[in-house]
Motif scaffolding. Sequence first.
Motif, PDB file in Angstrom:
ATOM      1  N   ALA A 155      -3.754 -13.329  -3.933  1.00 44.40           N
ATOM      2  CA  ALA A 155      -4.233 -12.287  -2.804  1.00 44.40           C
ATOM      3  C   ALA A 155      -4.855 -14.716  -1.645  1.00 44.40           C
ATOM      4  CB  ALA A 155      -5.432 -11.847  -2.915  1.00 44.40           C
ATOM      5  N   THR A 156      -5.402 -15.373  -2.276  1.00 43.68           N
ATOM      6  CA  THR A 156      -5.885 -15.978  -2.030  1.00 43.68           C
ATOM      7  C   THR A 156      -4.660 -17.015  -1.513  1.00 43.68           C
ATOM      8  OG1 THR A 156      -8.032 -16.261  -2.803  1.00 43.68           O
ATOM      9  CG2 THR A 156      -7.105 -18.534  -1.573  1.00 43.68           C
ATOM     10  N   LEU A 181       4.370  -7.988   2.369  1.00 39.62           N
ATOM     11  CA  LEU A 181       5.181  -7.055   1.192  1.00 39.62           C
ATOM     12  C   LEU A 181       5.008  -7.327   0.167  1.00 39.62           C
ATOM     13  CD1 LEU A 181       9.082  -6.328   2.234  1.00 39.62           C
ATOM     14  CD2 LEU A 181       7.007  -4.659   2.232  1.00 39.62           C
ATOM     15  N   ALA A 182       4.209  -9.184  -0.040  1.00 39.20           N
ATOM     16  CA  ALA A 182       3.985  -9.797  -0.973  1.00 39.20           C
ATOM     17  C   ALA A 182       2.286  -9.297  -1.631  1.00 39.20           C
ATOM     18  CB  ALA A 182       4.173 -10.929  -0.823  1.00 39.20           C
ATOM     19  N   GLY A 183       1.773  -8.806  -0.104  1.00 42.34           N
ATOM     20  CA  GLY A 183       0.363  -8.645  -0.068  1.00 42.34           C
ATOM     21  C   GLY A 183       0.710  -7.101  -0.883  1.00 42.34           C
ATOM     22  N   LEU A 184       1.336  -6.025  -0.418  1.00 42.33           N
ATOM     23  CA  LEU A 184       1.275  -4.657  -0.665  1.00 42.33           C
ATOM     24  C   LEU A 184       1.440  -4.561  -2.138  1.00 42.33           C
ATOM     25  CD1 LEU A 184       3.197  -3.154   2.187  1.00 42.33           C
ATOM     26  CD2 LEU A 184       1.020  -2.765   2.003  1.00 42.33           C
ATOM     27  N   VAL A 185       2.244  -5.946  -2.653  1.00 43.58           N
ATOM     28  CA  VAL A 185       2.525  -6.058  -3.913  1.00 43.58           C
ATOM     29  C   VAL A 185       1.765  -5.939  -5.040  1.00 43.58           C
ATOM     30  CG1 VAL A 185       4.750  -6.680  -6.008  1.00 43.58           C
ATOM     31  CG2 VAL A 185       4.975  -6.140  -3.803  1.00 43.58           C
ATOM     32  N   LEU A 186       0.876  -7.210  -4.558  1.00 45.72           N
ATOM     33  CA  LEU A 186      -0.258  -7.582  -5.121  1.00 45.72           C
ATOM     34  C   LEU A 186      -1.712  -6.551  -5.084  1.00 45.72           C
ATOM     35  CD1 LEU A 186      -0.777 -11.581  -3.869  1.00 45.72           C
ATOM     36  CD2 LEU A 186      -0.314 -10.514  -6.012  1.00 45.72           C
ATOM     37  N   LEU A 187      -1.757  -6.122  -4.134  1.00 43.83           N
ATOM     38  CA  LEU A 187      -2.811  -4.735  -3.958  1.00 43.83           C
ATOM     39  C   LEU A 187      -2.818  -3.381  -4.582  1.00 43.83           C
ATOM     40  CD1 LEU A 187      -4.160  -6.196  -0.675  1.00 43.83           C
ATOM     41  CD2 LEU A 187      -5.054  -7.199  -3.066  1.00 43.83           C
ATOM     42  N   ARG A 188      -1.006  -3.400  -4.555  1.00 36.73           N
ATOM     43  CA  ARG A 188      -0.828  -1.993  -5.388  1.00 36.73           C
ATOM     44  C   ARG A 188      -1.585  -1.077  -6.315  1.00 36.73           C
ATOM     45  NH1 ARG A 188       1.892  -5.699  -8.526  1.00 36.73           N
ATOM     46  NH2 ARG A 188       2.677  -5.004 -10.344  1.00 36.73           N
ATOM     47  N   ARG A 189      -2.647  -1.669  -6.891  1.00 39.64           N
ATOM     48  CA  ARG A 189      -3.244  -1.628  -7.778  1.00 39.64           C
ATOM     49  C   ARG A 189      -5.003  -1.798  -7.739  1.00 39.64           C
ATOM     50  NH1 ARG A 189      -3.653  -3.243 -12.550  1.00 39.64           N
ATOM     51  NH2 ARG A 189      -4.301  -2.248 -13.677  1.00 39.64           N
ATOM     52  N   THR A 190      -5.221  -2.637  -6.551  1.00 38.43           N
ATOM     53  CA  THR A 190      -6.600  -2.364  -5.797  1.00 38.43           C
ATOM     54  C   THR A 190      -7.295  -1.458  -5.154  1.00 38.43           C
ATOM     55  OG1 THR A 190      -6.022  -5.011  -6.019  1.00 38.43           O
ATOM     56  CG2 THR A 190      -7.752  -4.526  -5.011  1.00 38.43           C
ATOM     57  N   TRP A 191      -8.405  -1.664  -5.742  1.00 38.51           N
ATOM     58  CA  TRP A 191      -8.710  -0.275  -4.672  1.00 38.51           C
ATOM     59  C   TRP A 191     -10.092  -0.566  -3.415  1.00 38.51           C
ATOM     60  CZ3 TRP A 191      -7.480   5.220  -4.907  1.00 38.51           C
ATOM     61  CH2 TRP A 191      -6.272   5.053  -5.156  1.00 38.51           C
ATOM     62  N   VAL A 253      -6.945  -9.682   8.868  1.00 39.82           N
ATOM     63  CA  VAL A 253      -7.703  -9.290   7.749  1.00 39.82           C
ATOM     64  C   VAL A 253      -7.653  -9.259   6.537  1.00 39.82           C
ATOM     65  CG1 VAL A 253      -9.101  -6.820   7.196  1.00 39.82           C
ATOM     66  CG2 VAL A 253      -8.565  -7.007   9.673  1.00 39.82           C
ATOM     67  N   THR A 254      -6.710  -9.269   5.893  1.00 40.17           N
ATOM     68  CA  THR A 254      -6.381  -9.513   5.027  1.00 40.17           C
ATOM     69  C   THR A 254      -7.498 -10.938   4.385  1.00 40.17           C
ATOM     70  OG1 THR A 254      -3.960  -8.197   4.505  1.00 40.17           O
ATOM     71  CG2 THR A 254      -4.803 -10.099   2.946  1.00 40.17           C
ATOM     72  N   MET A 255      -6.814 -12.170   5.751  1.00 40.78           N
ATOM     73  CA  MET A 255      -7.286 -13.293   5.302  1.00 40.78           C
ATOM     74  C   MET A 255      -8.966 -13.298   5.217  1.00 40.78           C
ATOM     75  SD  MET A 255      -6.570 -16.810   7.622  1.00 40.78           S
ATOM     76  CE  MET A 255      -7.165 -16.091   9.390  1.00 40.78           C
TER      77      MET A 255
END
Length: 289
Positions: A155-156, A181-191, A253-255
């Motif tokens: 994520a960083t 898209l890369a962020g969505l894939v990385l965070l797909r299991r993050t709650w 916001v991701t950053m």
Amino acid sequence: MNVTVESREPVAGRANRFPAYPVRQLLRFAWAELQSCVFAAAVFAGLLVCFVVPLPVASYDALLVWCVAVTLGFWWLGLESWREVLVICAFHLLGLGLELFKVHVGSWSYPGDAVTKVAGVPLFSGFMYAAVGSYICQAWRRLDLRVSHYPALPATAVAVGIYANFFTHHWIVDLRVPLALAGLVLLRRTWVHFTVGPARYRMPLAVSFLLIGLFLWIAENLATLLDAWAYPGQEQVWHVVHASKIGAWALLVTMSFVLVATVKRYEGVLHHVEESSVSPGDDPRPAST
């Protein structure tokens, strides 16, 4: 929106008042969100005063003094820890660097003169980015935020790419869609897990980024209306900022989240801990770690 209830007050405690419970929870959540936006509200209050009241100094100079005073006041009152103030300062510097570049290439401009204006950019502008960091820090404390399955290092890397792309897309291909898209894939299991009143909820972290981006876009429209800055075409007649900016704000916001999460990891309040079974008389909220 995919918000899941993790725990709730005992059924006996809600007897005969279920119809009012969702409304009460919504009001509690809205109040916590409003309190978390206190830094941003202070910045907007300064903008409104400068827009309405004639001042003996340039508006941008007055806003810089006001924002510095608010930052120090929050620390003195205990509303922000010294680590959170450092995060806010980091946001200010990152935002100021972005502002200097964007104004230079003509992405937007700041009307009016000021002593504290460097290369067409008023120094107070970094505090508008700092307000995003302050919101995340405040919400983390007020809603007892925690995250699960958070891939910190990848994520960083995406966050660094997002920040770099704000500069490089002026010369090379715009990578915001691949990065999103890369962020969505990385965070797909993050709650993200949060507490409202007696109940604990969770929602996908990526969804929270999009929702915050939406509200930042609304705030951006108000700021441009108050002449904080102007996009090309807004100099003479104000118009609504294009909705595509919602995605840009969500990326920002991701950053921002990555920076705050780094501090919260150091403080030991980043990761969600699964609850054990809760007996009917127990407080369902997990203890802070």
